[in-house]
Scaffold this motif. Structure first.
Motif, short mmCIF file in Angstrom:
data_model
loop_
_atom_site.label_atom_id
_atom_site.label_comp_id
_atom_site.label_asym_id
_atom_site.label_seq_id
_atom_site.Cartn_x
_atom_site.Cartn_y
_atom_site.Cartn_z
N VAL A 189 52.09 69.42 26.98
CA VAL A 189 51.67 68.05 26.75
C VAL A 189 50.47 68.07 25.81
N VAL A 190 50.44 67.10 24.91
CA VAL A 190 49.32 66.92 24.00
C VAL A 190 48.73 65.57 24.33
N THR A 191 47.47 65.60 24.75
CA THR A 191 46.80 64.40 25.21
C THR A 191 45.46 64.27 24.51
N GLY A 192 44.80 63.18 24.76
CA GLY A 192 43.48 62.94 24.17
C GLY A 192 43.25 61.45 24.03
N THR A 193 42.02 61.10 23.85
CA THR A 193 41.65 59.70 23.65
C THR A 193 42.39 59.14 22.44
N PRO A 194 42.80 57.86 22.48
CA PRO A 194 43.42 57.27 21.30
C PRO A 194 42.56 57.49 20.05
N GLY A 195 43.21 57.89 18.97
CA GLY A 195 42.51 58.10 17.71
C GLY A 195 42.18 59.55 17.41
N THR A 196 42.52 60.47 18.31
CA THR A 196 42.21 61.89 18.08
C THR A 196 43.22 62.58 17.19
N GLY A 197 44.37 61.96 16.93
CA GLY A 197 45.35 62.53 16.01
C GLY A 197 46.59 63.12 16.66
N LYS A 198 46.88 62.72 17.88
CA LYS A 198 48.00 63.29 18.64
C LYS A 198 49.35 63.08 17.95
N THR A 199 49.64 61.87 17.58
CA THR A 199 50.96 61.54 17.03
C THR A 199 51.20 62.28 15.71
N THR A 200 50.26 62.22 14.81
CA THR A 200 50.41 62.87 13.51
C THR A 200 50.57 64.37 13.66
N ALA A 201 49.71 65.00 14.46
CA ALA A 201 49.77 66.46 14.62
C ALA A 201 51.06 66.90 15.30
N GLU A 206 33.12 55.87 24.24
CA GLU A 206 32.41 56.27 25.46
C GLU A 206 33.25 57.20 26.32
N SER A 207 34.53 56.92 26.42
CA SER A 207 35.44 57.78 27.18
C SER A 207 35.46 59.20 26.60
N GLU A 208 35.47 59.28 25.29
CA GLU A 208 35.48 60.59 24.62
C GLU A 208 34.16 61.33 24.87
N ALA A 209 33.05 60.64 24.78
CA ALA A 209 31.75 61.26 25.02
C ALA A 209 31.63 61.78 26.45
N LEU A 210 32.27 61.10 27.39
CA LEU A 210 32.20 61.47 28.80
C LEU A 210 33.29 62.47 29.23
N ASP A 211 34.11 62.94 28.30
CA ASP A 211 35.16 63.92 28.59
C ASP A 211 36.16 63.41 29.62
N VAL A 212 36.46 62.12 29.62
CA VAL A 212 37.32 61.54 30.66
C VAL A 212 38.69 62.22 30.69
N ILE A 213 39.37 62.30 29.58
CA ILE A 213 40.72 62.87 29.58
C ILE A 213 40.67 64.37 29.84
N LEU A 214 39.69 65.06 29.27
CA LEU A 214 39.56 66.48 29.55
C LEU A 214 39.37 66.72 31.05
N GLY A 215 38.49 65.94 31.66
CA GLY A 215 38.24 66.09 33.10
C GLY A 215 39.50 65.88 33.92
N GLU A 216 40.27 64.85 33.58
CA GLU A 216 41.52 64.60 34.30
C GLU A 216 42.51 65.74 34.08
N ALA A 217 42.60 66.24 32.86
CA ALA A 217 43.53 67.33 32.55
C ALA A 217 43.19 68.58 33.37
N VAL A 218 41.92 68.91 33.45
CA VAL A 218 41.49 70.07 34.23
C VAL A 218 41.75 69.84 35.71
N GLU A 219 41.45 68.63 36.18
CA GLU A 219 41.68 68.30 37.59
C GLU A 219 43.16 68.44 37.96
N PHE A 220 44.05 67.94 37.12
CA PHE A 220 45.48 67.95 37.41
C PHE A 220 46.14 69.31 37.19
N HIS A 221 45.66 70.07 36.19
CA HIS A 221 46.37 71.29 35.77
C HIS A 221 45.57 72.58 35.93
#
Length: 169
Positions: free
Chosen positions: A4-16, A111-126
């Motif tokens: 899975v490739v995840t990240g805050t909207p605008g990080t470039g997921k779709t293009t990459a 703000e979500s990106e600065a707070l590592d929200v998605i990273l934190g969830e990814a580590v918590e889940f996986h």
């Protein structure tokens, strides 16, 4: 292999991920498109101008998948490896504004990106051993795609916690 490739909207997921799919001949599911096309949502959040995804319905629709699933929600799905794309919050906010997002939504994502929200969830889940961070801030999509391909190929070590944007709050 399920990546899975995840990240805050605008990080470039779709293009990459589109470039990785072409380079490695992998199936890529763009989850946000699937949600819209198959009506896999429960309601519209008018304040955020977004759909509330029915994750169970999306899991059912994906079934026994293989390849890459891409979305800011992709880390909510079972996977062998989790790639979290990151971007410096001020640059991320500008990317979102440039593509027409509302100022409040762009600021919330910054703000979500600065707070590592998605990273934190990814580590918590996986778990840390399955999470790979890639900073996309000053990189072109081909370089990011190469890094994702290295994760898929097992040529890169997990790297959760290597990117830090807390100073941008």
């Amino acid at each position: 292999m399920r990546v899975v490739v995840t990240g805050t909207p605008g990080t470039g997921k779709t293009t990459a991920t589109e470039r990785v799919a072409d380079d490695l001949d992998l199936d890529v599911v763009h989850l946000n498109r699937l949600v819209k096309d198959e009506d896999l949502w429960t309601e519209r959040d008018e304040e955020r101008d977004t759909l509330v995804v029915d994750l169970d319905a999306a899991r059912d629709e994906l079934g026994d998948w293989d390849g890459i699933v891409e979305s800011h929600l992709a880390h909510h799905f079972e996977a062998d490896r989790v790639v979290v794309l990151r971007c410096r919050p001020d640059i991320l906010e500008q990317r979102l504004l440039d593509r027409g997002e509302a100022e409040t939504k762009a600021r919330e994502n910054r703000e979500s990106e600065a707070l590592d929200v998605i990273l934190g969830e990814a580590v918590e889940f996986h778990g840390e051993e399955s999470v790979y961070e890639i900073d996309t801030t000053e990189r072109d999509p081909d370089a990011v795609a190469d890094d994702i391909a290295a994760v898929v190929a097992g040529e890169r070590e997990p790297s959760a916690g290597t990117v830090d944007f807390i100073d941008y709050l």
